[in-house]
Enzyme design. Structure first.
Site, PDB file in Angstrom:
ATOM      1  N   ASP A  64     -43.555-108.829 -11.534  1.00  0.00           N
ATOM      2  CA  ASP A  64     -43.392-107.431 -11.087  1.00  0.00           C
ATOM      3  C   ASP A  64     -42.009-106.941 -11.484  1.00  0.00           C
ATOM      4  O   ASP A  64     -41.058-107.711 -11.499  1.00  0.00           O
ATOM      5  CB  ASP A  64     -43.502-107.350  -9.550  1.00  0.00           C
ATOM      6  CG  ASP A  64     -44.912-107.746  -9.100  1.00  0.00           C
ATOM      7  OD1 ASP A  64     -45.059-108.204  -7.960  1.00  0.00           O
ATOM      8  OD2 ASP A  64     -45.817-107.630  -9.960  1.00  0.00           O
ATOM      9  N   ASP A  70     -33.926 -98.143  -2.888  1.00  0.00           N
ATOM     10  CA  ASP A  70     -34.153 -96.743  -2.471  1.00  0.00           C
ATOM     11  C   ASP A  70     -35.340 -96.155  -3.229  1.00  0.00           C
ATOM     12  O   ASP A  70     -36.071 -95.318  -2.691  1.00  0.00           O
ATOM     13  CB  ASP A  70     -32.887 -95.888  -2.593  1.00  0.00           C
ATOM     14  CG  ASP A  70     -32.082 -96.158  -3.842  1.00  0.00           C
ATOM     15  OD1 ASP A  70     -30.943 -95.677  -3.920  1.00  0.00           O
ATOM     16  OD2 ASP A  70     -32.601 -96.862  -4.734  1.00  0.00           O
ATOM     17  N   GLU A  93     -34.477 -86.988  -1.458  1.00  0.00           N
ATOM     18  CA  GLU A  93     -33.219 -87.109  -2.186  1.00  0.00           C
ATOM     19  C   GLU A  93     -33.464 -87.728  -3.558  1.00  0.00           C
ATOM     20  O   GLU A  93     -32.749 -87.468  -4.515  1.00  0.00           O
ATOM     21  CB  GLU A  93     -32.238 -87.993  -1.407  1.00  0.00           C
ATOM     22  CG  GLU A  93     -30.902 -88.169  -2.117  1.00  0.00           C
ATOM     23  CD  GLU A  93     -29.986 -89.138  -1.391  1.00  0.00           C
ATOM     24  OE1 GLU A  93     -29.573 -90.120  -2.032  1.00  0.00           O
ATOM     25  OE2 GLU A  93     -29.700 -88.897  -0.214  1.00  0.00           O
ATOM     26  N   GLU A  94     -34.515 -88.560  -3.662  1.00  0.00           N
ATOM     27  CA  GLU A  94     -34.769 -89.299  -4.905  1.00  0.00           C
ATOM     28  C   GLU A  94     -35.571 -88.505  -5.926  1.00  0.00           C
ATOM     29  O   GLU A  94     -35.807 -88.972  -7.034  1.00  0.00           O
ATOM     30  CB  GLU A  94     -35.527 -90.613  -4.594  1.00  0.00           C
ATOM     31  CG  GLU A  94     -34.795 -91.562  -3.661  1.00  0.00           C
ATOM     32  CD  GLU A  94     -33.445 -92.034  -4.217  1.00  0.00           C
ATOM     33  OE1 GLU A  94     -32.552 -92.347  -3.412  1.00  0.00           O
ATOM     34  OE2 GLU A  94     -33.299 -92.054  -5.466  1.00  0.00           O
ATOM     35  N   ASP A 116     -34.425 -88.549   3.248  1.00  0.00           N
ATOM     36  CA  ASP A 116     -33.600 -89.427   2.431  1.00  0.00           C
ATOM     37  C   ASP A 116     -34.184 -90.817   2.664  1.00  0.00           C
ATOM     38  O   ASP A 116     -33.978 -91.385   3.740  1.00  0.00           O
ATOM     39  CB  ASP A 116     -32.133 -89.346   2.854  1.00  0.00           C
ATOM     40  CG  ASP A 116     -31.282 -90.255   1.964  1.00  0.00           C
ATOM     41  OD1 ASP A 116     -30.050 -90.257   2.137  1.00  0.00           O
ATOM     42  OD2 ASP A 116     -31.858 -90.956   1.120  1.00  0.00           O
ATOM     43  N   LEU A 118     -33.611 -93.869   1.698  1.00  0.00           N
ATOM     44  CA  LEU A 118     -32.703 -94.958   2.029  1.00  0.00           C
ATOM     45  C   LEU A 118     -31.274 -94.448   1.895  1.00  0.00           C
ATOM     46  O   LEU A 118     -30.711 -94.353   0.813  1.00  0.00           O
ATOM     47  CB  LEU A 118     -32.943 -96.170   1.119  1.00  0.00           C
ATOM     48  CG  LEU A 118     -32.676 -97.518   1.809  1.00  0.00           C
ATOM     49  CD1 LEU A 118     -33.595 -97.715   3.012  1.00  0.00           C
ATOM     50  CD2 LEU A 118     -32.891 -98.679   0.850  1.00  0.00           C
ATOM     51  N   ASP A 119     -30.718 -94.078   3.039  1.00  0.00           N
ATOM     52  CA  ASP A 119     -29.386 -93.475   3.054  1.00  0.00           C
ATOM     53  C   ASP A 119     -28.317 -94.540   3.238  1.00  0.00           C
ATOM     54  O   ASP A 119     -28.527 -95.503   3.968  1.00  0.00           O
ATOM     55  CB  ASP A 119     -29.323 -92.467   4.211  1.00  0.00           C
ATOM     56  CG  ASP A 119     -27.961 -91.832   4.296  1.00  0.00           C
ATOM     57  OD1 ASP A 119     -27.623 -91.048   3.383  1.00  0.00           O
ATOM     58  OD2 ASP A 119     -27.215 -92.155   5.230  1.00  0.00           O
ATOM     59  N   GLU A 275     -30.460 -84.594   5.156  1.00  0.00           N
ATOM     60  CA  GLU A 275     -29.492 -85.482   5.829  1.00  0.00           C
ATOM     61  C   GLU A 275     -28.907 -84.756   7.041  1.00  0.00           C
ATOM     62  O   GLU A 275     -29.101 -85.174   8.178  1.00  0.00           O
ATOM     63  CB  GLU A 275     -28.387 -85.920   4.839  1.00  0.00           C
ATOM     64  CG  GLU A 275     -28.898 -86.874   3.773  1.00  0.00           C
ATOM     65  CD  GLU A 275     -27.859 -87.205   2.702  1.00  0.00           C
ATOM     66  OE1 GLU A 275     -27.089 -86.309   2.302  1.00  0.00           O
ATOM     67  OE2 GLU A 275     -27.818 -88.368   2.260  1.00  0.00           O
TER      68      GLU A 275
END
Ligand code: AHM
Ligand code: MG
Length: 335
Positions: A64, A70, A93-94, A116, A118-119, A275
């Site tokens: 994989d 994130d 955010e991504e 978000d 993964l902040d 956020e």
């Protein structure tokens, strides 16, 4: 006698009974987020292993592609929210643009999620806590039609629900639907978020302030004077570099978190929609305050761009009020 365990699912369903317009859609949407959080938690907890087994972009032993955490979190939340058909679109955010979700069984999706995934990304590779931040808006446009940009450009006061997940020493999900704030701790032995902090209230004041002191000389005079004041009061500086972690501490112990404007970030670094707004709704619901360094209430700021930035001062009400006074006094001086 053991206290009865109240799981997140039970709590959400019980709370739904309090909403006369509840059709179960918001309940299902919140439960989908809980599921995605458990999956992300599993990956976050073995992130170090992933890095040992392969670095981002390489193939791991099972062939994989190793993903940045994130990106993984982003895709997992989109996947989980695509199944129930309750969410029409996601702002992340991504993702540069709005992610429109496929229609499920002709259901008219009523909600938009902003997140978000993964902040605190600078903390991921060094095993320091990170978090997921989410907010939920009700669509303004007709649910039978295409999603429109106005559905995503809503001020924080229009949020229907907000929450965060903190992947720390334990994994906690904290959320509000506008009727107080409740915290749930993941019990890995049963794979359930269990109510651990009911009706959370932020202390009126506290002994912590949280700001990136490294930028001190780049802050405006009034912010430097306020930070000097925090130091004169012998407040303790705690800055983890993850907004969720820094504000979580302040929610429990009192304090103030600041991300002012600098030359590098003239409008602040943190994003308003996914956020600042969700964290501000939670803190206000817990009795705190959240304003910009220009003294506007965060939740009242018009949203004109999905990745719009804002400065922020958020936390205990007495401390935000005091910062407000410093800004008024010193910005008048250098006006
Ligand atoms: P990110 O979403 O790319 O992780 O950036 C947001 C994070 C916040 O969680 C944190 O408060 C801030 O960036 C820290 O920024 P800095 O390193 O400039 O102090
Ligand atoms: Mg972020």
């Amino acid at each position: 006698m053991n206290k009865k365990i109240v799981t997140l699912d039970e709590f959400i369903i019980k709370s739904q009974k309090g909403h006369d317009d509840a059709t179960g859609s918001l309940t299902r949407l919140l439960r989908d987020i809980g599921i995605a959080s458990k999956i992300i938690n599993r990956e976050v907890n073995k992130a170090g292993l992933v890095n040992i087994l392969g670095v981002e972009g390489s193939e791991n032993t099972t062939g994989d592609m190793v993903q940045k955490l994130d990106i993984f979190a982003n895709e997992k939340i989109i996947e989980c929210l695509s199944t129930s058909g309750e969410c029409a679109a996601i702002v992340s955010e991504e993702n540069e643009n709005i992610v429109k979700l496929p229609n499920v069984n002709g259901k008219k999706a009523q909600y938009v999620l902003v997140m978000d995934p993964l902040d605190g990304s600078s903390n991921i590779d060094v095993n320091v806590s990170v978090g997921t931040i989410f907010g939920i808006y009700k669509r303004k446009s007709d649910a039978s039609g295409e999603i429109e940009i106005e559905d995503c450009l809503q001020a924080g006061v229009d949020l229907v629900a907000s929450g965060y997940v903190l992947y720390g020493t334990s994994t906690m999900l904290v959320y509000t639907t506008g009727h107080g704030v409740n915290g749930f701790t993941l019990d890995p032995s049963i794979g359930e978020f269990c109510l651990s902090h009911a009706d959370m209230k932020i202390p009126a004041s506290g002994n912590y302030y949280s700001v990136n002191q490294g930028y001190y000389l780049k802050f405006d005079l009034e912010m430097r004077r306020y930070i000097d004041h925090c130091s004169d009061l012998n407040l303790r500086l705690r800055y983890i570099g993850s907004m969720v972690s820094d504000i979580h501490r302040i929610l429990f112990q009192g304090g103030i978190f600041l991300y002012p404007n600098t030359r590098k970030y003239p409008h602040g670094k943190l994003r308003l929609l996914y956020e600042c707004n969700p964290m501000s709704m939670i803190v206000e619901q817990a009795g705190g305050k959240a304003i910009t360094c220009g003294l506007e209430r965060i939740l009242a700021i018009p949203v004109t761009n999905i990745h719009q930035k804002a400065t922020i001062a958020i936390g205990s009400p007495d401390m935000v009020d005091e910062m407000h006074k410093f800004v008024e006094r010193y910005s008048a001086v250098n006006a």
